[in-house]
Scaffold this motif. Structure first.
Motif, PDB file in Angstrom:
ATOM      1  N   LEU A  49      -9.957   0.460  -3.860  1.00 35.19           N
ATOM      2  CA  LEU A  49      -9.281   0.774  -2.602  1.00 35.19           C
ATOM      3  C   LEU A  49      -7.813   0.360  -2.598  1.00 35.19           C
ATOM      4  CD1 LEU A  49     -12.089  -0.112  -0.045  1.00 35.19           C
ATOM      5  CD2 LEU A  49     -11.137   2.155  -0.512  1.00 35.19           C
ATOM      6  N   CYS A  50      -7.404  -0.401  -3.601  1.00 35.87           N
ATOM      7  CA  CYS A  50      -5.985  -0.775  -3.678  1.00 35.87           C
ATOM      8  C   CYS A  50      -5.117   0.386  -4.165  1.00 35.87           C
ATOM      9  CB  CYS A  50      -5.807  -1.982  -4.600  1.00 35.87           C
ATOM     10  SG  CYS A  50      -6.370  -3.523  -3.859  1.00 35.87           S
ATOM     11  N   SER A  51      -5.729   1.483  -4.576  1.00 41.89           N
ATOM     12  CA  SER A  51      -4.980   2.672  -4.968  1.00 41.89           C
ATOM     13  C   SER A  51      -5.687   3.897  -4.407  1.00 41.89           C
ATOM     14  CB  SER A  51      -4.856   2.769  -6.492  1.00 41.89           C
ATOM     15  OG  SER A  51      -6.133   2.764  -7.093  1.00 41.89           O
ATOM     16  N   SER A 252       8.714  -7.754   0.265  1.00 40.93           N
ATOM     17  CA  SER A 252       7.334  -8.143   0.002  1.00 40.93           C
ATOM     18  C   SER A 252       6.719  -7.114  -0.924  1.00 40.93           C
ATOM     19  CB  SER A 252       6.525  -8.247   1.301  1.00 40.93           C
ATOM     20  OG  SER A 252       6.499  -7.004   1.980  1.00 40.93           O
ATOM     21  N   SER A 253       5.657  -7.512  -1.608  1.00 45.34           N
ATOM     22  CA  SER A 253       5.047  -6.624  -2.582  1.00 45.34           C
ATOM     23  C   SER A 253       3.570  -6.920  -2.702  1.00 45.34           C
ATOM     24  CB  SER A 253       5.742  -6.776  -3.945  1.00 45.34           C
ATOM     25  OG  SER A 253       5.324  -5.759  -4.823  1.00 45.34           O
ATOM     26  N   GLY A 254       2.894  -6.174  -3.590  1.00 45.88           N
ATOM     27  CA  GLY A 254       1.472  -6.366  -3.780  1.00 45.88           C
ATOM     28  C   GLY A 254       0.993  -5.647  -5.020  1.00 45.88           C
ATOM     29  N   ARG A 255      -0.324  -5.543  -5.147  1.00 44.34           N
ATOM     30  CA  ARG A 255      -0.930  -4.877  -6.298  1.00 44.34           C
ATOM     31  C   ARG A 255      -0.669  -3.374  -6.292  1.00 44.34           C
ATOM     32  NH1 ARG A 255      -6.671  -7.151  -7.885  1.00 44.34           N
ATOM     33  NH2 ARG A 255      -7.021  -4.904  -7.962  1.00 44.34           N
ATOM     34  N   GLU A 256      -0.276  -2.837  -5.137  1.00 45.23           N
ATOM     35  CA  GLU A 256       0.084  -1.424  -5.099  1.00 45.23           C
ATOM     36  C   GLU A 256       1.262  -1.145  -6.024  1.00 45.23           C
ATOM     37  OE1 GLU A 256      -1.499  -3.052  -1.379  1.00 45.23           O
ATOM     38  OE2 GLU A 256       0.367  -3.439  -2.440  1.00 45.23           O
ATOM     39  N   TYR A 257       2.085  -2.162  -6.245  1.00 42.39           N
ATOM     40  CA  TYR A 257       3.290  -2.006  -7.072  1.00 42.39           C
ATOM     41  C   TYR A 257       3.087  -2.626  -8.450  1.00 42.39           C
ATOM     42  CZ  TYR A 257       8.274  -1.643  -8.145  1.00 42.39           C
ATOM     43  OH  TYR A 257       9.486  -1.310  -8.723  1.00 42.39           O
ATOM     44  N   PHE A 258       2.752  -3.911  -8.472  1.00 43.06           N
ATOM     45  CA  PHE A 258       2.615  -4.623  -9.743  1.00 43.06           C
ATOM     46  C   PHE A 258       1.163  -4.537 -10.216  1.00 43.06           C
ATOM     47  CE2 PHE A 258       6.410  -6.785  -7.952  1.00 43.06           C
ATOM     48  CZ  PHE A 258       7.286  -6.493  -8.987  1.00 43.06           C
TER      49      PHE A 258
END
Length: 400
Positions: A49-51, A252-258
């Motif tokens: 669900l993270c992608s 801010s960032s998250g697993r969607e990016y990294f």
């Protein structure tokens, strides 16, 4: 002092932490903690669900309830461990599980024109279910008010860090190394300045995903696999060219990016195709453990760079600044050694120095945010998130 429970599951998704705290206007003391892992089925769904993928709405609806049940299980386990009853807890502060974080409108939609896209963040873990199963009032949905006010919705911990951990005289940098690494820069209380803070970039997430891909391990215990490899300076420099590391705060960032896709794009010139990511060794002798060592260096270097950029080694009274780490990364001796060597001249330690276990700090932060909600204390810092004004964060979900 009133008792609160903070519930937290971060971007590493390595389990739900329930932290019991006693909180007063001047103090937040952790009393006990209990952790529960997600089931394999739920963890697999959360990772998916993270992608973007098929059947998202149904899957989110089901996962929303199952995450809440896991959060409730952690709470009930903590109550059993401490022999407390639900009526002795003022409230639960639940972060939920982030599955998407796009505050900058950096998404595409099949239904909406680019001009209609809005920034959003999505944390699941139905607070109604948590309240019903535990018999305790729940404060949740902390991030969306800040986004509604034009902010990033993250990081939210600097307000807590500043209220509880700021020193009278020293500069302090609180670095949480979870899946994503974030920093709170705390000025000496005598300067009466608000904290700074932002997401630095990958903490453990890339290392976790890489070792899972190659060794089927959830994480690199104590950095042992990375320690077997050698950082590739060319790859490290290439990774650090990414624009995120050079953006000014707020960010801010998250697993969607990294994520692995982000890493694979940089490795493309070293591997002929994605299948070679599983090879024991590449044509230019860059072994998987060398990539792991490089990813550890990426986390350590980006953390050290931001501290050196924003925190002086000494204050005006010649007192050395303190760097205090927390989160799972603080328990990785290989990573901590790397950071300590890169930050020669600073006092580097973990949050045990402040009387709290590194893995309990974020849970305590959401216990404090529940306390802040009940006592009408703003939970965001506009200088950190970019919101237009301070705001009391969260919403109340009553148990009955």
């Amino acid at each position: 002092m009133a008792k609160y429970i903070g519930l937290m599951s971060g971007t590493s998704m390595d389990g739900v932490d329930a932290v019991l705290c006693e909180i007063s206007p001047c103090e937040c003391t952790t009393l006990a903690a209990h952790s529960v892992a997600y089931s394999g089925e739920l963890l697999g769904a959360l990772n998916s669900l993270c992608s973007e993928g098929p059947d998202e709405l149904n899957s989110v609806g089901i996962a929303d309830r199952l995450v809440a049940e896991t959060f409730a299980q952690a709470t009930l386990g903590l109550l059993e461990k401490t022999s407390l009853s639900p009526c002795e807890i003022t409230a639960i502060g639940s972060h939920g599980q982030t599955v998407r974080h796009h505050p900058n409108r950096d998404v595409l939609s099949a239904y909406f024109a680019a001009s209609s896209i809005r920034g959003f963040t999505c944390q699941i873990g139905d607070p109604n279910t948590i309240a019903a199963l535990t018999g305790i009032n729940v404060i949740a949905d902390f991030r969306r008010k800040d986004i509604a006010l034009g902010g990033q919705g993250a990081p939210l911990v600097p307000a807590f860090h500043n209220a509880v951990f700021a020193s009278e005289q020293h500069y302090r940098a609180l670095v949480n190394i979870g899946g994503i690494a974030n920093i709170s820069i705390l000025y000496p209380k005598c300067e009466q300045l608000p904290p700074q803070g932002f997401d630095i970039g990958p903490g453990n997430t890339l290392m976790d995903q890489w070792i899972n891909l190659h060794l089927n391990h959830a994480f690199d215990n104590n950095g042992a696999w990375a320690k077997k490899g050698h950082p590739d300076q060319g790859l490290l420099q290439q990774l650090m060219l990414d624009e995120y590391f050079h953006l000014p705060a707020p960010k801010s960032s998250g697993r969607e990016y990294f994520n692995i896709d982000w890493l694979s794009n940089t490795l493309a010139d070293r591997f002929e195709c994605s299948a070679h990511l599983l090879d024991k060794e590449t044509e230019n002798n860059l072994a998987p453990e060398d990539v792991q060592a490089t990813l550890l260096a990426l986390t350590g270097s980006t953390i050290a760079n931001e501290i050196q950029r924003h925190v002086p080694i000494k204050n005006n009274h010649n007192q050395i600044s303190e760097v205090i780490t927390c989160g799972g990364g603080a328990l990785n001796n290989t990573l901590m050694s790397y950071i300590s060597e890169a930050l020669e001249g600073y006092h580097v330690s973990d949050s045990h120095t402040l009387g709290i276990h590194p893995q309990q700090v974020e849970g305590a932060a959401f216990a404090w945010l529940a306390y802040a909600y009940i006592n009408d204390i703003p939970g965001n810092v506009p200088a950190v998130t970019g919101a237009s004004k301070p705001a009391v964060l969260g919403a109340l979900y009553k148990s009955a």
